[in-house]
Design a protein around this motif. Structure first.
Motif, mmCIF file in Angstrom:
data_model
loop_
_atom_site.group_PDB
_atom_site.id
_atom_site.type_symbol
_atom_site.label_atom_id
_atom_site.label_comp_id
_atom_site.label_asym_id
_atom_site.label_seq_id
_atom_site.Cartn_x
_atom_site.Cartn_y
_atom_site.Cartn_z
ATOM 1 N N UNK A 283 36.229 35.489 45.080
ATOM 2 C CA UNK A 283 35.394 36.639 45.422
ATOM 3 C C UNK A 283 34.360 36.260 46.470
ATOM 4 N N UNK A 284 33.881 35.030 46.383
ATOM 5 C CA UNK A 284 32.854 34.564 47.305
ATOM 6 C C UNK A 284 33.421 34.120 48.645
ATOM 7 N N UNK A 285 34.567 33.441 48.642
ATOM 8 C CA UNK A 285 35.059 32.798 49.856
ATOM 9 C C UNK A 285 36.524 33.088 50.170
ATOM 10 N N UNK A 286 37.182 33.930 49.378
ATOM 11 C CA UNK A 286 38.589 34.216 49.601
ATOM 12 C C UNK A 286 38.818 35.215 50.725
ATOM 13 N N UNK A 287 40.069 35.290 51.147
ATOM 14 C CA UNK A 287 40.498 36.253 52.155
ATOM 15 C C UNK A 287 41.552 37.167 51.536
#
Length: 405
Positions: A283-287
């Motif tokens: 959620x913080x760093x995904x694409x």
């Protein structure tokens, strides 16, 4: 992967998507069993006899309702009221049984004789083995070799309950790969087999079905906090891997102003917000990408290859997240947060000493986050304690260098 079939869009059935996330990105061989499952679940959840049996098992077998406990010592340390939703007290030691009971009853109602499941931390595998034994269904559980090594006690529990544990030796040999193998099995065996997905990931109807079966957590928590405080909490925090425990408790507060904090695994730590594979913080760093049959937020490289995730907590070691959580985070209803391994260990140690409760390493991420970010929780908050930590003691001892002393 095959085409995205946007099934079941009728006035009587929900969409397969949450905003632009979700759907069914699966091989053609799985379209029919997914349709059969969706239709059966939508029918049975309105059936009084089916729901009566499910509710009876939740009460008399699983042990619901679970308490909402005011953590007095933890509250004093933080200077505010913190309640714990005690899913660690569900039979088997985690929230997983809520979902497993419902899915297994659906499977039995439509004539399936075999259950397959994936597991990372082992709790979903244990719950699957429990319900297989209880309902008389053959049960096989796919589990990565890495997780088998760090969750030996849960492997023994599954086998003791009559389930067969199948080691997965491909890829990173963790939860992602166990799901791959379970879905591959199901594609060739669906006429007699139900795939018992353990989290709010995967193709429709799994994200919807698992969230609704876990929503008993949020329904109870909402009623309990109103009875205890006469008001709703300022915040609810839960750990997130795939996200079933989080969506379970968040569902009770989605229409309110309560802040919903999704605490993901930071693994060995995230430096300056850089995207690195050494975590599970999608959620913080995904694409945006497709994983296990759904469009969601995933960890991937610039070429679209799935990155290997890492967390000391096996249940959070997953490079994706449920599509509904991805949607809720994108629209701002859920607040993503991160806790690394050391923060999780802080949560485990402090809750053990302060309250006499040893939380699972997964839940410890939410506890540790609260300890280091008390202002994020407000005056009254709830932490979802999704499981107990017995299963993790060997991992913690090894991390602390205590093994072999």
């Amino acid at each position: 992967m095959g085409a995205d079939e946007d099934l079941m869009k009728t006035k009587d059935a929900p969409t397969t998507r949450f905003g632009r996330f979700g759907g069914q990105f699966v091989p053609e061989t799985l379209i029919q069993p997914l349709k059969e499952l969706a239709e059966a679940y939508l029918r049975l959840k309105e059936d009084a006899d089916f729901m009566g049996e499910l509710n009876s098992l939740l009460a008399d077998y699983a042990g619901r309702p679970t308490p909402l406990y005011l953590a007095r010592a933890l509250s004093r340390e933080l200077g505010q009221k913190v309640y714990l939703k005690r899913e660690d007290l569900v039979h088997g030691g985690a929230h997983k049984l809520n979902n497993v009971l419902g899915q297994a009853l659906v499977a039995k109602a439509i004539g399936k004789t075999r259950l397959i499941a994936e597991t990372g931390a082992g709790q979903h595998g244990v719950a699957s083995a429990m319900v297989g034994a209880n309902l008389g269904l053959e049960t096989e559980v796919y589990m990565g070799e890495v997780d088998i090594e760090r969750q030996k006690m849960n492997v023994y529990r599954m086998e003791l309950l009559g389930a067969r544990v199948i080691p997965v030796r491909s890829g990173s040999r963790t939860l992602k790969d166990a799901i791959n193998e379970a879905m591959r099995d199901w594609a060739g065996s669906y006429e007699t087999t139900h795939y018992l997905m353990g989290t709010v990931a995967g193709p429709h109807p799994y994200p919807l079905m698992v969230r609704e079966l876990q929503s008993v957590i949020g329904t109870e928590a909402r009623e309990q906090i109103l009875a205890a405080e006469g008001r709703l909490p300022d915040a609810v925090a839960a750990c997130v891997g795939g996200g079933s425990n989080a969506m379970g408790i968040f569902s009770g507060f989605l229409k309110d102003e309560t802040r919903l904090i999704a605490v993901e695994a930071g693994g060995r730590g995230i430096t300056s917000g850089r995207k690195i594979a050494d975590h599970g913080a999608c959620l913080n760093f995904g694409d945006e990408g497709v994983l296990h049959g759904a469009m969601t937020k995933i960890l991937q490289d610039p070429y679209g290859q799935i990155l290997e995730s890492y967390s000391l907590a096996a249940g959070l070691d997953y490079p994706g997240v449920g599509p509904e959580l991805a949607h809720l985070a994108e629209v701002g209803r859920v607040t993503p947060a991160v806790a690394d391994d050391e923060t999780a260990l802080l949560g485990l140690r402090r809750l053990s000493v302060l309250e006499g409760i040893i939380p699972a390493l997964e839940s410890s991420h939410a506890v540790g986050y609260a300890l280091r970010n008390p202002d994020a929780l407000g005056e009254v908050s709830i932490i979802n304690l999704s499981g107990r930590g017995d299963k993790d003691l060997a991992t913690v001892m090894e991390h602390e260098g205590r093994v072999g002393r």
